[in-house]
Design a protein around this motif. Sequence first.
Motif, mmCIF file in Angstrom:
data_model
loop_
_atom_site.group_PDB
_atom_site.id
_atom_site.type_symbol
_atom_site.label_atom_id
_atom_site.label_comp_id
_atom_site.label_asym_id
_atom_site.label_seq_id
_atom_site.Cartn_x
_atom_site.Cartn_y
_atom_site.Cartn_z
ATOM 1 N N LEU A 78 29.480 88.494 37.037
ATOM 2 C CA LEU A 78 29.980 87.365 36.251
ATOM 3 C C LEU A 78 29.685 86.016 36.909
ATOM 4 C CD1 LEU A 78 33.598 88.679 35.363
ATOM 5 C CD2 LEU A 78 31.465 89.051 34.118
ATOM 6 N N LEU A 79 29.634 86.000 38.244
ATOM 7 C CA LEU A 79 29.599 84.712 38.950
ATOM 8 C C LEU A 79 28.410 83.817 38.576
ATOM 9 C CD1 LEU A 79 30.913 85.660 42.526
ATOM 10 C CD2 LEU A 79 32.156 84.613 40.611
ATOM 11 N N PRO A 80 27.203 84.373 38.381
ATOM 12 C CA PRO A 80 26.090 83.475 38.030
ATOM 13 C C PRO A 80 26.321 82.733 36.711
ATOM 14 C CG PRO A 80 25.250 85.604 38.778
ATOM 15 C CD PRO A 80 26.733 85.755 38.622
ATOM 16 N N ILE A 124 33.320 75.621 31.657
ATOM 17 C CA ILE A 124 33.470 74.432 32.497
ATOM 18 C C ILE A 124 32.441 73.394 32.034
ATOM 19 C CG2 ILE A 124 33.333 73.518 34.849
ATOM 20 C CD1 ILE A 124 34.025 76.358 35.847
ATOM 21 N N ARG A 125 32.904 72.185 31.741
ATOM 22 C CA ARG A 125 31.995 71.134 31.250
ATOM 23 C C ARG A 125 31.559 70.181 32.370
ATOM 24 N NH1 ARG A 125 31.380 74.256 27.951
ATOM 25 N NH2 ARG A 125 32.709 74.646 26.178
ATOM 26 N N GLY A 126 32.495 69.694 33.177
ATOM 27 C CA GLY A 126 32.176 68.672 34.187
ATOM 28 C C GLY A 126 31.680 69.290 35.489
ATOM 29 N N PRO A 127 31.658 68.466 36.559
ATOM 30 C CA PRO A 127 31.202 68.972 37.863
ATOM 31 C C PRO A 127 32.134 70.057 38.430
ATOM 32 C CG PRO A 127 31.635 66.588 37.926
ATOM 33 C CD PRO A 127 32.019 67.055 36.573
ATOM 34 N N ILE A 128 31.546 70.931 39.230
ATOM 35 C CA ILE A 128 32.318 72.011 39.866
ATOM 36 C C ILE A 128 32.484 71.695 41.340
ATOM 37 C CG2 ILE A 128 32.246 74.441 40.578
ATOM 38 C CD1 ILE A 128 30.730 75.048 37.968
ATOM 39 N N ALA A 129 33.740 71.669 41.805
ATOM 40 C CA ALA A 129 34.022 71.560 43.237
ATOM 41 C C ALA A 129 34.506 72.936 43.695
ATOM 42 C CB ALA A 129 35.095 70.504 43.499
ATOM 43 N N LEU A 130 33.679 73.569 44.513
ATOM 44 C CA LEU A 130 33.960 74.942 44.935
ATOM 45 C C LEU A 130 34.757 74.936 46.233
ATOM 46 C CD1 LEU A 130 33.299 77.999 44.442
ATOM 47 C CD2 LEU A 130 31.370 77.673 45.991
ATOM 48 N N ILE A 131 35.833 75.708 46.267
ATOM 49 C CA ILE A 131 36.574 75.894 47.519
ATOM 50 C C ILE A 131 36.490 77.373 47.869
ATOM 51 C CG2 ILE A 131 38.796 75.657 48.698
ATOM 52 C CD1 ILE A 131 39.449 73.364 46.810
ATOM 53 N N THR A 132 36.018 77.645 49.082
ATOM 54 C CA THR A 132 35.857 79.027 49.521
ATOM 55 C C THR A 132 36.255 79.118 50.989
ATOM 56 O OG1 THR A 132 34.291 80.883 49.546
ATOM 57 C CG2 THR A 132 33.382 78.722 50.108
ATOM 58 N N ASP A 133 36.123 80.315 51.581
ATOM 59 C CA ASP A 133 36.452 80.383 53.012
ATOM 60 C C ASP A 133 35.236 80.825 53.819
ATOM 61 O OD1 ASP A 133 36.340 83.179 53.268
ATOM 62 O OD2 ASP A 133 38.504 83.458 53.097
ATOM 63 N N SER A 134 35.422 80.804 55.139
ATOM 64 C CA SER A 134 34.284 81.006 56.042
ATOM 65 C C SER A 134 33.740 82.434 55.994
ATOM 66 C CB SER A 134 34.697 80.633 57.471
ATOM 67 O OG SER A 134 35.919 81.286 57.803
ATOM 68 N N ASN A 135 34.480 83.392 55.442
ATOM 69 C CA ASN A 135 33.923 84.741 55.267
ATOM 70 C C ASN A 135 33.221 84.896 53.923
ATOM 71 O OD1 ASN A 135 34.979 85.647 57.686
ATOM 72 N ND2 ASN A 135 36.887 86.361 56.762
ATOM 73 N N PRO A 179 29.589 82.457 52.833
ATOM 74 C CA PRO A 179 28.236 82.908 53.169
ATOM 75 C C PRO A 179 27.803 84.144 52.380
ATOM 76 C CG PRO A 179 29.538 82.501 55.163
ATOM 77 C CD PRO A 179 30.487 82.380 54.001
ATOM 78 N N LEU A 180 28.748 84.958 51.908
ATOM 79 C CA LEU A 180 28.399 86.195 51.185
ATOM 80 C C LEU A 180 28.153 85.969 49.698
ATOM 81 C CD1 LEU A 180 31.089 88.562 52.790
ATOM 82 C CD2 LEU A 180 28.605 88.734 53.086
ATOM 83 N N HIS A 181 28.925 85.073 49.088
ATOM 84 C CA HIS A 181 28.915 85.022 47.620
ATOM 85 C C HIS A 181 28.712 83.643 46.990
ATOM 86 C CE1 HIS A 181 30.027 89.226 47.502
ATOM 87 N NE2 HIS A 181 31.040 88.991 48.315
ATOM 88 N N ALA A 182 28.839 82.551 47.766
ATOM 89 C CA ALA A 182 28.828 81.228 47.126
ATOM 90 C C ALA A 182 27.491 80.917 46.451
ATOM 91 C CB ALA A 182 29.176 80.143 48.143
ATOM 92 N N ASP A 183 26.387 81.453 47.022
ATOM 93 C CA ASP A 183 25.095 81.083 46.425
ATOM 94 C C ASP A 183 24.854 81.745 45.075
ATOM 95 O OD1 ASP A 183 24.577 83.629 47.201
ATOM 96 O OD2 ASP A 183 22.822 83.175 48.441
ATOM 97 N N ARG A 184 25.737 82.661 44.672
ATOM 98 C CA ARG A 184 25.586 83.273 43.332
ATOM 99 C C ARG A 184 26.036 82.316 42.222
ATOM 100 N NH1 ARG A 184 27.687 89.060 42.496
ATOM 101 N NH2 ARG A 184 28.592 89.469 44.525
ATOM 102 N N LEU A 185 26.813 81.298 42.610
ATOM 103 C CA LEU A 185 27.308 80.345 41.608
ATOM 104 C C LEU A 185 26.323 79.192 41.486
ATOM 105 C CD1 LEU A 185 29.961 81.865 42.510
ATOM 106 C CD2 LEU A 185 31.127 79.724 42.188
ATOM 107 N N GLY A 186 25.873 78.913 40.274
ATOM 108 C CA GLY A 186 24.977 77.775 40.099
ATOM 109 C C GLY A 186 25.753 76.514 39.754
ATOM 110 N N GLY A 187 25.079 75.379 39.858
ATOM 111 C CA GLY A 187 25.630 74.122 39.360
ATOM 112 C C GLY A 187 26.851 73.599 40.080
ATOM 113 N N VAL A 188 26.931 73.870 41.378
ATOM 114 C CA VAL A 188 28.106 73.418 42.136
ATOM 115 C C VAL A 188 27.841 72.015 42.701
ATOM 116 C CG1 VAL A 188 29.484 73.900 44.208
ATOM 117 C CG2 VAL A 188 28.831 75.769 42.673
#
Length: 357
Positions: free
Chosen positions: A25-27, A35-46, A49-58
């Motif tokens: 689902l993440l891509p 979501i219409r406007g900009p995305i501000a992603l909050i994640t953690d240090s584990n 690195p494993l999953h954030a790059d699957r989300l586009g348009g951040v």
Amino acid sequence: MKLDPIYLLVTHPTGQYDVLVGAGLLPNLADLAQIRGPIALITDSNVGPLHADRLGGVACTVTIPAGEQHKTLATVQTVYDQLLVAGIDRQATIVALGGGVVGDVAGFVAATYMRGVAFVQCPTSLLAMVDASVGGKTGVDMPQGKNLVGAFKQPTAVLADVSTLQTLPPEEFAAGMAEVVKHGLISNPELFGRLETGDWRLTHQSPISSLQSLVATAIKVKRDVVQEDPFEQGRRATLNLGHTFGHAIEQVSGYRVRHGEGVAMGLVAAANLSARLEHCDPAMQGRIENALQAQGLPTRIPAEFEANAIYQAMFSDKKKAAGKLRFILLRDVGDVFVTAAATENEVLASVTAVQFT
Ligand code: NAD
């Protein structure tokens, strides 16, 4: 790996949102969560690195250090600072990608940054999928106790992408199963039965269709309870089964005991107290222990945590009313209730009874 999502609609006093449980689902985050406007992603240090790059348009990514010890106002402050530096305004949507700690911190930020911005949850731990991401509670811990500062902030969507569970460490998956056992005990005897008999002995590496089914079944329990009582004035308190003991054990351990592990020990102590006060069959404790052990969870409180220290820690828990501790107790599987009628001696006896000797 893709799996069409199961949609679970959650209604709350100011609107409604969908929980999507699927894989891959993440891509498609922006489309699926509308979501219409900009995305501000909050994640953690584990997780980052494993999953954030699957989300586009951040538009901007804020990474907080992993771990319950960072669920603090100091972390919230650093997130505000980074959002301000990145020029994030009220048109943005804050997206939480991580476990319950990220969800609680990001939700609190979304509730307060610029007096509130839109919020989407992408839980990546089993515990966050089945429990923390649904229901709108957010917040941080204080030195005095867990979750003492927070806000209700409803997400506009929750995307539970079960393919992320495959990188979750096995002990974290087991910790999430404690909340699944709890959900079965609260109101789904069939779910509890499957866990008790070992019919559903899933791991983080189980087929994603089984994980999807497990997550959706457990979320439905939480959804039904929070819909009925969004601000915890009644039935929602039953979701805290095992938590008065569990939070106190977590706190006394200096948060070395995971939330889910504390809940597992707390469920056993709650069953012991229920039987001690003659609300349920004494065999209930053994049944719960079996279900938890089948998931690889601890059922005994380490001996080094003094019963008195655990009892004192319970008083910093929000589940006390007018200075009295409140416990969620069991009559049977699927039949739980809230009571303040347990004496100090009875509580201490139950803690001691489920401690390693
Ligand atoms: P967590 O967020 O600390 O995550 C556990 C660990 O797993 C962390 O190290 C995290 O980085 C890692 N992780 C998460 N997803 C991963 C993945 N897919 N792959 C690899 N590593 C991954 O803890 P948790 O168990 O998810 O959540 C516990 C927190 O949730 C507690 O703070 C608890 O108070 C809170 N909670 C909130 C609610 C609520 O209604 N708001 C309900 C239940 C629990």
